[in-house]
Write an enzyme that holds these catalytic residues in place. Structure first.
Site, PDB file in Angstrom:
ATOM      1  N   CYS A 114       0.568  -1.414   0.171  1.00 57.62           N
ATOM      2  CA  CYS A 114      -0.202  -0.320  -0.012  1.00 57.62           C
ATOM      3  C   CYS A 114       1.025   1.611  -0.270  1.00 57.62           C
ATOM      4  O   CYS A 114       0.439   2.441  -0.412  1.00 57.62           O
ATOM      5  CB  CYS A 114      -0.315  -0.205   0.937  1.00 57.62           C
ATOM      6  SG  CYS A 114      -2.285  -1.477   1.250  1.00 57.62           S
ATOM      7  N   HIS A 251      -3.044   7.301   1.947  1.00 56.76           N
ATOM      8  CA  HIS A 251      -3.397   6.060   1.309  1.00 56.76           C
ATOM      9  C   HIS A 251      -4.759   6.101   2.046  1.00 56.76           C
ATOM     10  O   HIS A 251      -5.620   6.246   3.465  1.00 56.76           O
ATOM     11  CB  HIS A 251      -2.934   5.189   1.817  1.00 56.76           C
ATOM     12  CG  HIS A 251      -3.096   3.442   1.471  1.00 56.76           C
ATOM     13  ND1 HIS A 251      -3.742   3.075   0.367  1.00 56.76           N
ATOM     14  CD2 HIS A 251      -3.366   2.659   2.498  1.00 56.76           C
ATOM     15  CE1 HIS A 251      -3.731   2.107   0.631  1.00 56.76           C
ATOM     16  NE2 HIS A 251      -4.304   1.800   1.716  1.00 56.76           N
ATOM     17  N   ASN A 281      -9.498   0.030  -0.254  1.00 62.64           N
ATOM     18  CA  ASN A 281      -8.314  -0.083  -0.115  1.00 62.64           C
ATOM     19  C   ASN A 281      -7.866  -0.558  -1.704  1.00 62.64           C
ATOM     20  O   ASN A 281      -7.975  -1.977  -1.965  1.00 62.64           O
ATOM     21  CB  ASN A 281      -8.010  -0.230   0.861  1.00 62.64           C
ATOM     22  CG  ASN A 281      -6.402  -0.754   0.864  1.00 62.64           C
ATOM     23  OD1 ASN A 281      -5.698  -0.004   0.081  1.00 62.64           O
ATOM     24  ND2 ASN A 281      -5.881  -0.999   1.594  1.00 62.64           N
TER      25      ASN A 281
END
Length: 324
Positions: A114, A251, A281
């Site tokens: 990520c 993020h 996500n």
């Protein structure tokens, strides 16, 4: 005078198929309320059969090149952040390079889960500032739907597919925090946490792709502290602060983590760009996707200071400050 990596344009791409919480609730033991309360996610996009990470990345790159109004042939560096490549090798970045009709320069993948886009941005920035390359495509692209266990309600509700890209151009600036471009980047990792968020497969270990596994409470416990520490590093390096930045583009993992991080740093809620509700996500794609949303809706404008941060498996984490 110093060389800065100036953002010329951004773009993104999302697969057509949208999977809502209600659809997931019809398949597994969960509910829209349960997902929204714990994550802030309402829907996510899922790649079609035969739609690969490279396809998403190429579409996002084309959009970024169009927004920047530059010839693809002017690109001499492509850095692609992804944990879901088309193949073990070659790098998905070379498929993107070929798909764009670029047959010169360098292209490679970078894997920091990520944190992948922040790592890719920092890598491209350092190459441009060194004079090795002149113009870069920095891409985050993922098809996490391919590595999810769709029977695990603690993980399958969290992730989505997508891609986002920036065009960076090496330009001479004054060398102050008033410059346009990437002002500072800070990267961190700590492998002691590698078993808290991982995929249980790989060519060397199991010869299979595997599925994503996560200790959610452990990730949440570490996330806010790690994120805020690396952002403080960015503020100290530039003399900027929560008060002087214009936008915070984190993020998009979980709304509770984002809210807690912003609160700890005293970043005003109206400065936070949130897209986790519509994208889920998307790992390395989440920051450039959110950037593109905020640019297209008119929030992020030329001259604005934008703070980026991410944390991912490993753990890896990082921050960047960019003057648009």
């Amino acid at each position: 005078m110093t060389i800065r990596s100036v953002v010329l344009g951004c773009g993104s791409y999302l697969p057509q198929r949208v999977v809502t919480n209600a659809e997931l609730a019809s398949r597994i033991e969960t509910s829209d309320d349960w997902i929204v309360q714990r994550t802030g996610i309402r829907e996510r996009h899922v790649a079609a059969e035969g739609e690969f990470t490279s396809h998403l990345a190429i579409n996002a790159a084309r959009a970024a090149l169009a927004a920047a109004d530059v010839d693809p042939q002017s690109i001499d560096l492509i850095v692609l952040g992804t944990s879901t490549p088309d193949n073990t090798f070659p790098a998905t970045a070379v498929a993107v390079q070929d798909g764009l009709g670029i047959h010169h320069g360098a292209a490679f993948d970078l894997q920091a889960v990520c944190s992948g886009f922040v790592y890719a941005l920092a890598t491209a920035d350092n190459f441009l500032r060194s004079g090795s390359f002149k113009r870069a495509l920095v891409i985050g692209a993922e098809t996490f739907s391919r590595i999810l266990d769709w029977n695990d309600r603690t993980t399958c509700v969290l992730f989505g597919d997508g891609a986002g890209a920036l065009v960076l151009d090496a330009q001479r600036q004054d060398g102050t925090s008033a410059d346009r471009g990437v002002l500072t980047t800070h990267l961190r990792s700590d492998g002691r946490h590698k078993a808290k968020l991982y995929v249980d497969g790989g060519p060397s270990s199991t010869q299979t792709v595997g599925h994503l596994r996560m200790e959610g409470r452990e990730v949440f416990k570490h996330a806010v502290g790690m994120i805020t520490d690396v952002i403080v590093d960015a503020f100290e390096a530039t003399g900027l602060s929560a008060e002087t930045i214009d936008w915070f583009v984190p993020h998009q993992a979980n709304k509770r983590i984002i809210d807690a991080s912003a609160h700890k740093l005293h970043i005003a809620p109206e400065k936070v760009v949130l897209t986790v509700d519509r994208h889920g996500n998307t790992s390395a794609a989440s920051i450039p996707l959110a950037l593109d949303v905020a640019v297209k809706d008119g929030r992020i404008k030329k001259g604005d200071v934008v703070l980026l941060e991410a944390m991912g498996g490993g753990f890896t984490w990082g921050s960047a400050l960019v003057r648009w």
